[in-house]
Design an enzyme around this catalytic site. Structure first.
Site, PDB file in Angstrom:
ATOM      1  N   TYR A 484       0.847  -1.206   0.000  1.00 45.79           N
ATOM      2  CA  TYR A 484       0.000   0.000   0.000  1.00 45.79           C
ATOM      3  C   TYR A 484       0.878   1.250   0.000  1.00 45.79           C
ATOM      4  CZ  TYR A 484      -3.856   3.154   1.010  1.00 45.79           C
ATOM      5  OH  TYR A 484      -4.782   4.170   0.935  1.00 45.79           O
ATOM      6  N   SER A 564      -6.508   1.012  -4.454  1.00 41.31           N
ATOM      7  CA  SER A 564      -6.617   2.436  -4.160  1.00 41.31           C
ATOM      8  C   SER A 564      -5.235   3.076  -4.304  1.00 41.31           C
ATOM      9  CB  SER A 564      -7.221   2.639  -2.779  1.00 41.31           C
ATOM     10  OG  SER A 564      -7.659   3.955  -2.600  1.00 41.31           O
ATOM     11  N   ASP A 648     -17.781   3.653  -7.901  1.00 42.12           N
ATOM     12  CA  ASP A 648     -16.673   4.070  -7.043  1.00 42.12           C
ATOM     13  C   ASP A 648     -16.574   5.592  -7.084  1.00 42.12           C
ATOM     14  OD1 ASP A 648     -14.375   4.546  -5.628  1.00 42.12           O
ATOM     15  OD2 ASP A 648     -13.192   2.988  -6.604  1.00 42.12           O
ATOM     16  N   HIS A 683     -15.986   1.481  -3.965  1.00 48.16           N
ATOM     17  CA  HIS A 683     -14.550   1.386  -3.711  1.00 48.16           C
ATOM     18  C   HIS A 683     -14.170   0.087  -3.012  1.00 48.16           C
ATOM     19  CE1 HIS A 683     -10.678   3.285  -3.810  1.00 48.16           C
ATOM     20  NE2 HIS A 683     -10.498   3.186  -2.507  1.00 48.16           N
TER      21      HIS A 683
END
Length: 715
Positions: A484, A564, A648, A683
């Site tokens: 991430y 993301s 999203d 999302h």
């Protein structure tokens, strides 16, 4: 009190070891021609540099042409996936693994004890309750009945202090725009009208009078899913009145802010407001509700650091802050003189990152020690009472309770042990097992180990690697590297039901704790932001090289995944080092770094990214790594499955649409480039079980097919 639905996946042993059947990969896959994506003559100038954007039209999510493109791309994707011989075997195994009763930790509101439960494959968790400890269970809220297809979810719930009233949020199709329904808890009758157009909001009760909530003005032009939402406002809704009469409490023209959140202290004396313009740093205000027409008192009047009030004893406030403490500390101060000069340390900063909570009159300091949990219990004077004895090395969560509670519940998990719930006696510090269940997985057959590897600039980066005991490290193991690296988010060990598929096949699952995250505090975060963002990509690339060097895998058997901000990570790394990976899964990614801040609440991400409008230096830096712009004609990119969803409104699907269109145009070689676009999904939060299983099935099928490893089917 807000209660977030946390899925606790629980485990006992898996039995049976009959002979496995190997389903080989399809050696005659036929990829349908990609849709002819129209290119238009559109460009923008940034500080004298002209940037072409031929797929700009795909940003219009309301246009018929975009919807036709989505349908055509999904047709290509599903046609390809349908040819994979073991796709249905994977789906069947995932349904088997998922199909066990799951239950969350209980919580008490008024006369009732509440808990969430899923009987196995229900699309959404059901909220149950019972009177006391021995009462009869009854369904309180069943989100599976919110919509026929399971795409409307429960997105948050809050009870009044006495438990007699409850407000809950629903999300339709995964959108961040929510509705709020208010009930009488005893008989579940609806109170007043449903609130609409609520976004990025908690629900904070003031007695039984009404609730505080936050939202933006709904965009009047363009798409509500992609138009910019810039100024957040805090309202008070009095029960049985029209929403149009709701009182503006904070924000608006006099105090414009992008993010505003409100909570009340447990004694309901103080209203606490956090206000911010980005995802890092906030102002902090407090109002004494016992005083009629009391004004907000600023506790912190700038957004340089993060702060929040965690509790109070009368006018004595307990505040978590990162001011002069990058790893966090707890201070106390009196409400009447809350200025920083009057702050007194209660729990000092340490070398580990602090996340505090309260319960039973105690303060629980949950520290991160190399991305794993260490929990200490303090009294209200700051005296250490004990270090909580956890079941092992992993992630512990849930050390929160009301002031008068004698016990609390926490969950513990890591990459090989599904989440188990423990009951904790606050006075004695003893943990007792509360809930396990019957997932078909035997943790004793698998192991996780933490390693530290060296990134490009010499920084030591931790990574946890999980695999089946006894596998040979000869460079042939199918491996997923996940990351991430942003927004101060810490990746701590947690069990994934989907990852069982990889581990059972003799695969390796690696999670790297990259800079930009919160694993080592504020400095670790800052070293992966703005003009230091390349550090994050270098850390991830170095993780891949370590896995190859140590013979866990090879480039031909390595996949990278992230969602993301992690989708940006995957997009950047696959464009910078396409030779290093066989498969790439950029999910709901931020992929156009020049325009991300033009959509929904994207401008709030500028603390981490900077924007192309800030300066020529910032534009040049973003332009150099922006995945959509970094793609090069005639490059052999990894087999890629981009995933996104039509609803999203956090990271709008236009990022994925434009990236996939250009990747299909520029890619050289036989590796497929697919985009899988969910409909009536957002999302990720609230996605139905059926949709999750379908997406995970397609991910593993795509990966195993392109690595040419086949699938070992359980008998």
């Amino acid at each position: 009190m807000n209660r977030n639905l946390g899925i606790m996946l629980l485990a006992v042993g898996f039995t049976g070891c009959q002979q496995e059947k190997i389903i080989e990969s399809n050696t005659n896959m036929v990829l349908k021609p990609y849709p002819k994506t129209e290119k238009i003559d559109h460009n923008d100038a940034y500080f004298g540099t002209v940037v072409d954007d031929p797929y700009r039209w795909l940003e219009d999510d309301l246009s018929t042409k975009t919807k036709q493109w989505v349908a055509a791309e999904n047709d290509v994707t599903q046609n390809y996936l349908s040819q994979i011989p073991f796709r249905e075997a994977i789906r069947h195994r995932l349904e088997e693994v998922w199909n066990f009763e799951k239950e969350t930790a209980p919580f008490k509101e008024g006369e009732y004890t509440y808990f969430y439960k899923n009987d196995g494959l229900q699309n959404q968790y059901v909220l149950y309750r019972k009177k006391g400890d021995d009462g009869k269970e009854e369904v309180f809220l069943d989100p599976n009945k919110f919509s026929e297809d399971g795409t409307t979810s429960l997105a948050g719930i809050s009870f009044s202090k006495d438990g007699s009233r409850v407000a809950y949020q629903i999300s339709e199709g995964g959108s961040d725009w929510r509705k709020v329904v208010i009930l009488n808890a005893a008989d579940k009758t609806i109170i007043g009208d449903t609130l609409v157009d609520v976004k990025f909001s908690g629900l904070a009760w003031k007695g039984n009078e009404g609730i505080y909530y936050s939202s933006y003005d709904k965009p009047k032009a363009g798409s509500a899913l992609s138009a910019m939402t810039d100024q957040h406002k805090l309202f008070f809704h009095r029960l049985n009145t029209a929403q149009s009469e709701d009182q503006l409490v904070f924000g608006g023209p006099s105090k414009p802010r992008r993010y505003i959140g409100a909570t009340l202290t447990e004694d309901e004396r103080f209203l606490i407001v956090s206000a911010a313009n980005t995802t890092s740093g906030n102002e902090l205000y407090i109002r004494d509700l016992s005083q009629a027409n009391g004004d907000f008192v600023p506790v912190v009047d700038n957004m340089e650091k993060n702060h929040n009030i965690i509790d109070n004893d009368g006018t004595k406030l307990f505040i978590y802050t990162e001011l002069n403490a990058p790893n966090g500390r707890v201070i106390t101060v009196d409400f009447h003189h809350p200025q920083v000069a009057n702050w007194k340390d209660l729990i000092k900063e340490t070398d580990q990152v602090l996340s505090p909570s309260t319960g039973g009159g105690k303060i629980f300091a949950n520290y991160l020690k190399d991305a794993t949990s260490l929990v200490k219990q303090y009294d209200r004077t700051g005296t250490l009472e004990r270090e909580v004895e956890l079941p092992g090395v992993g992630s512990a969560a849930g050390f929160g309770a009301k002031l008068g509670d004698k016990d609390l519940y926490y969950s513990f998990t890591n990459y090989v042990n599904p989440g188990t719930i423990y009951k904790y006696d606050i006075a004695s510090g003893k943990s007792s097992l509360y809930k396990t269940s019957a997932i078909q997985f035997d943790p004793s057959k698998y192991e996780s180990k933490q390693v530290f590897y060296t990134s490009k600039d010499g920084t030591s980066i931790p990574m946890i690697i999980t695999f089946k005991k006894g596998i040979v490290m000869d460079g042939t193991n199918p491996t997923v590297l996940y990351g991430y690296g942003g927004f101060n988010v810490s990746l701590t060990p947690s069990f994934s039901t989907s990852t069982v598929i990889l581990l059972e096949q003799g695969g390796v699952y690696a999670v790297a704790n990259l800079r930009g995250g919160g694993e080592y505090g504020e400095n670790w975060h800052l070293n992966g932001t703005k003009t230091k963002k390349q550090n994050v990509f270098d850390d991830f690339i170095a993780a891949a090289e370590y896995l190859i060097q140590e013979k866990y895998t090879s480039s031909e058997k390595l996949a990278i995944a992230g969602g993301s901000n992690g989708g940006l990570l995957v997009g950047a790394c696959m464009t910078q080092r396409p030779d290093l990976f066989k498969v790439a899964f950029p999910a709901v990614g931020v992929l156009d770094m020049l325009r991300y801040h033009q959509f929904t609440a994207g401008a709030g991400w500028a603390f981490d990214y900077g924007t192309a409008d800030d300066s020529k230096e910032m534009f040049d830096y973003l332009y150099s790594y922006s995945p959509y712009h970094a793609l090069k004609v005639g490059t052999n990119y990894p087999a890629t499955m981009v995933t996104t969803a039509d609803h999203d409104d956090r990271v709008v699907p236009a990022h994925s649409f434009k990236f996939a269109a250009r990747l299909q145009e520029y890619n050289k070689g036989d590796n497929p480039v697919l985009i899988r676009i969910d409909t009536k999904a957002g999302h990720g939060a609230g996605k139905s079980t059926a949709m999750v299983i379908a997406e995970q099935t397609d991910k593993w099928a795509f990966m195993f097919q392109n690595m040419k490893i086949g699938y070992k089917e359980k008998p």
